[in-house]
Design a protein around this motif. Structure first.
Motif, PDB file in Angstrom:
ATOM      1  N   ILE A   1       0.851  -1.184   0.000  1.00  0.00           N
ATOM      2  CA  ILE A   1       0.000   0.000   0.000  1.00  0.00           C
ATOM      3  C   ILE A   1       0.889   1.236   0.000  1.00  0.00           C
ATOM      4  O   ILE A   1       1.786   1.372   0.830  1.00  0.00           O
ATOM      5  CB  ILE A   1      -0.922   0.018   1.230  1.00  0.00           C
ATOM      6  CG1 ILE A   1      -1.893  -1.169   1.180  1.00  0.00           C
ATOM      7  CG2 ILE A   1      -1.709   1.330   1.305  1.00  0.00           C
ATOM      8  CD1 ILE A   1      -2.758  -1.310   2.432  1.00  0.00           C
ATOM      9  N   LEU A   2       0.632   2.137  -0.945  1.00  0.00           N
ATOM     10  CA  LEU A   2       1.385   3.384  -1.051  1.00  0.00           C
ATOM     11  C   LEU A   2       0.395   4.541  -1.010  1.00  0.00           C
ATOM     12  O   LEU A   2      -0.496   4.632  -1.859  1.00  0.00           O
ATOM     13  CB  LEU A   2       2.175   3.416  -2.355  1.00  0.00           C
ATOM     14  CG  LEU A   2       3.101   4.618  -2.575  1.00  0.00           C
ATOM     15  CD1 LEU A   2       4.244   4.607  -1.566  1.00  0.00           C
ATOM     16  CD2 LEU A   2       3.628   4.636  -4.006  1.00  0.00           C
ATOM     17  N   ARG A   3       0.526   5.404  -0.006  1.00  0.00           N
ATOM     18  CA  ARG A   3      -0.365   6.561   0.110  1.00  0.00           C
ATOM     19  C   ARG A   3      -0.010   7.580  -0.964  1.00  0.00           C
ATOM     20  O   ARG A   3       1.150   7.980  -1.093  1.00  0.00           O
ATOM     21  CB  ARG A   3      -0.247   7.183   1.496  1.00  0.00           C
ATOM     22  CG  ARG A   3      -0.670   6.236   2.624  1.00  0.00           C
ATOM     23  CD  ARG A   3      -2.157   5.976   2.604  1.00  0.00           C
ATOM     24  NE  ARG A   3      -2.525   4.895   3.513  1.00  0.00           N
ATOM     25  CZ  ARG A   3      -3.774   4.524   3.759  1.00  0.00           C
ATOM     26  NH1 ARG A   3      -4.767   5.153   3.150  1.00  0.00           N
ATOM     27  NH2 ARG A   3      -4.038   3.538   4.592  1.00  0.00           N
ATOM     28  N   CYS A   4      -1.021   8.016  -1.724  1.00  0.00           N
ATOM     29  CA  CYS A   4      -0.789   8.871  -2.890  1.00  0.00           C
ATOM     30  C   CYS A   4      -1.703  10.093  -2.887  1.00  0.00           C
ATOM     31  O   CYS A   4      -2.881   9.995  -2.540  1.00  0.00           O
ATOM     32  CB  CYS A   4      -1.049   8.070  -4.174  1.00  0.00           C
ATOM     33  SG  CYS A   4      -0.010   6.599  -4.375  1.00  0.00           S
TER      34      CYS A   4
ATOM     35  N   THR B   1       5.897   8.958 -11.070  1.00  0.00           N
ATOM     36  CA  THR B   1       7.276   8.477 -10.998  1.00  0.00           C
ATOM     37  C   THR B   1       7.486   7.610  -9.776  1.00  0.00           C
ATOM     38  O   THR B   1       8.118   6.534  -9.856  1.00  0.00           O
ATOM     39  CB  THR B   1       8.255   9.666 -10.979  1.00  0.00           C
ATOM     40  OG1 THR B   1       8.143  10.387 -12.201  1.00  0.00           O
ATOM     41  CG2 THR B   1       9.693   9.188 -10.809  1.00  0.00           C
ATOM     42  N   ARG B   2       6.954   8.037  -8.637  1.00  0.00           N
ATOM     43  CA  ARG B   2       7.138   7.270  -7.402  1.00  0.00           C
ATOM     44  C   ARG B   2       6.377   5.940  -7.442  1.00  0.00           C
ATOM     45  O   ARG B   2       6.920   4.899  -7.050  1.00  0.00           O
ATOM     46  CB  ARG B   2       6.678   8.099  -6.193  1.00  0.00           C
ATOM     47  CG  ARG B   2       7.068   7.487  -4.852  1.00  0.00           C
ATOM     48  CD  ARG B   2       8.555   7.359  -4.724  1.00  0.00           C
ATOM     49  NE  ARG B   2       8.963   6.859  -3.414  1.00  0.00           N
ATOM     50  CZ  ARG B   2      10.100   6.239  -3.189  1.00  0.00           C
ATOM     51  NH1 ARG B   2      10.941   6.019  -4.181  1.00  0.00           N
ATOM     52  NH2 ARG B   2      10.413   5.823  -1.974  1.00  0.00           N
ATOM     53  N   VAL B   3       5.154   5.974  -7.937  1.00  0.00           N
ATOM     54  CA  VAL B   3       4.384   4.737  -8.056  1.00  0.00           C
ATOM     55  C   VAL B   3       5.100   3.764  -8.994  1.00  0.00           C
ATOM     56  O   VAL B   3       5.199   2.564  -8.717  1.00  0.00           O
ATOM     57  CB  VAL B   3       2.957   5.032  -8.562  1.00  0.00           C
ATOM     58  CG1 VAL B   3       2.218   3.724  -8.897  1.00  0.00           C
ATOM     59  CG2 VAL B   3       2.170   5.816  -7.510  1.00  0.00           C
TER      60      VAL B   3
ATOM     61  N   VAL C   1      -2.843   1.628  -4.410  1.00  0.00           N
ATOM     62  CA  VAL C   1      -2.901   3.075  -4.301  1.00  0.00           C
ATOM     63  C   VAL C   1      -3.876   3.451  -3.187  1.00  0.00           C
ATOM     64  O   VAL C   1      -5.072   3.158  -3.269  1.00  0.00           O
ATOM     65  CB  VAL C   1      -3.339   3.703  -5.638  1.00  0.00           C
ATOM     66  CG1 VAL C   1      -3.544   5.209  -5.492  1.00  0.00           C
ATOM     67  CG2 VAL C   1      -2.323   3.379  -6.727  1.00  0.00           C
ATOM     68  N   GLY C   2      -3.353   4.085  -2.143  1.00  0.00           N
ATOM     69  CA  GLY C   2      -4.189   4.523  -1.035  1.00  0.00           C
ATOM     70  C   GLY C   2      -4.304   6.033  -1.012  1.00  0.00           C
ATOM     71  O   GLY C   2      -3.361   6.746  -1.390  1.00  0.00           O
ATOM     72  N   PHE C   3      -5.440   6.536  -0.579  1.00  0.00           N
ATOM     73  CA  PHE C   3      -5.638   7.975  -0.483  1.00  0.00           C
ATOM     74  C   PHE C   3      -5.119   8.510   0.848  1.00  0.00           C
ATOM     75  O   PHE C   3      -4.548   7.774   1.659  1.00  0.00           O
ATOM     76  CB  PHE C   3      -7.117   8.325  -0.643  1.00  0.00           C
ATOM     77  CG  PHE C   3      -7.670   8.064  -2.015  1.00  0.00           C
ATOM     78  CD1 PHE C   3      -6.958   8.419  -3.147  1.00  0.00           C
ATOM     79  CD2 PHE C   3      -8.911   7.454  -2.185  1.00  0.00           C
ATOM     80  CE1 PHE C   3      -7.468   8.187  -4.418  1.00  0.00           C
ATOM     81  CE2 PHE C   3      -9.430   7.212  -3.444  1.00  0.00           C
ATOM     82  CZ  PHE C   3      -8.710   7.576  -4.564  1.00  0.00           C
TER      83      PHE C   3
END
Length: 335
Positions: free
Chosen positions: A215-218, A297-299, A313-315
């Motif tokens: 999980i990556l906060r975006c 780019t980070r994702v 993709v997390g908010f």
């Protein structure tokens, strides 16, 4: 791009189940492979997942994650099998060791031997998936076992585990079909992946058997500073307020002093100081926040990591509906 994109739907952001369904349908339109939604002390997410499964066509559905203290293993299996049926085979069951606050102050249980409980829960659920029988003799669960009264699906739901520490991640590699880590830098993720590999070796499993979806906060916005400030606050909350495990994990990745500072500010009820403790470098290590191009780019850096099969993709707390839509769409351009 090597990896798929999943989307985390934050149930707390929604006042109605229908808008959660709308978010899932939009994710499906944009090409996301899977949606998931978490459960803590808000809604029971099973009704929302049921609606999403019924009102979408192809996108996978998951829960992030059920506590092994909040439902019995048999109830977890029943729930997963029902959702698998409703979604025509698109469900993945998410489990985790949970945390002391959620276990003791919400479910009224004692947070004891969490990894043993998680392992036995997985084994009981698998037993029911395999032949319908709940018979099990373990250290936590000991039961003669009734049998599931419906026909079992040809393909049972995969089981994902959300784990952080070395032993917990080893357990994931040994017993689960997926790993859902959160708050890992790329370096931290690769280091912890070695524990997952050790578990896979113990269980006679291979990397293709275990779906890795961090999980990556975006937050992607033309208002770069708003995106970064909001994400900074979100990370600080996860580290300082969301039980001890996230903070311990971040500390082990080289940020002990920052975690101590955030925890002290949380104790003092100083939210601003919590956020201020997170430097720009740390923010960029653990999240994707800034302009749409910066976020893509980070994702993509996570997606191109050899061990990663999907990026979830997390908010971020406080995003408007328009900001969420633009973030989803900006990242979907990678597909």
């Amino acid at each position: 791009m090597n990896a798929a994109l999943d989307l985390v739907i934050m149930s707390a952001d929604h006042d109605a189940h229908a808008t959660m369904v709308d978010r899932a349908r939009r994710a499906e339109e944009l090409g996301y492979s899977r949606v998931s939604t978490g459960e803590a002390t808000g809604w029971n997410v099973v009704p929302a997942l049921s609606l999403i499964g019924n009102q979408t066509e192809e996108i996978g559905i998951s829960n992030d994650v059920f506590s092994p203290y909040g439902r019995s293993p048999a109830m977890l299996a029943q729930t997963a099998l029902a959702l698998q049926d409703l979604s025509d085979g698109r469900f993945r069951l998410g489990l985790g060791p949970s945390s002391p606050p959620l276990t003791e102050s919400w479910h009224g249980a004692t947070f004891e031997r969490p990894l043993r409980r998680l392992r036995e829960t997985v084994e009981v659920v698998r037993s029911i998936f395999d032949d319908g029988n709940a018979s099990y003799a373990g250290e936590i669960f000991d039961m003669d076992g009734l049998s599931y009264e419906r026909e079992l699906p040809e393909t049972p739901p995969p089981i994902d585990l959300a784990t952080l520490g070395p032993k917990a991640t080893e357990l994931t590699g040994r017993f689960a079909d997926g790993w859902v880590p959160q708050l890992f830098s790329l370096a931290g993720l690769e280091e912890r992946y070695s524990d997952l590999e050790r578990g896979m070796a113990l269980g006679g499993r291979y990397p293709a058997d275990v779906r890795v979806s961090p999980i990556l906060r975006c937050f992607a916005s033309t208002d770069r500073e708003r995106a970064r400030d909001a994400t900074r606050s979100m990370l600080a909350f996860l580290v300082g307020a969301y039980g001890p495990h996230y903070g311990d994990s971040v500390a082990a990745q080289g940020y002990r002093d920052v975690v101590d500072e955030i925890r002290a500010a949380w104790t003092a009820d100083d939210r601003a100081a919590m956020a201020d403790a997170i430097t720009d470098d740390m923010l960029d290590e653990f999240a994707a926040a800034g302009t749409p191009e910066e976020v893509r780019t980070r994702v993509e850096q996570y997606a191109e990591t050899d061990s990663v099969d999907a990026v979830r993709v997390g908010f971020v707390f406080g995003m408007t509906e328009d900001e969420k839509e633009k973030t989803m769409a900006a990242i979907a351009r990678l597909l």
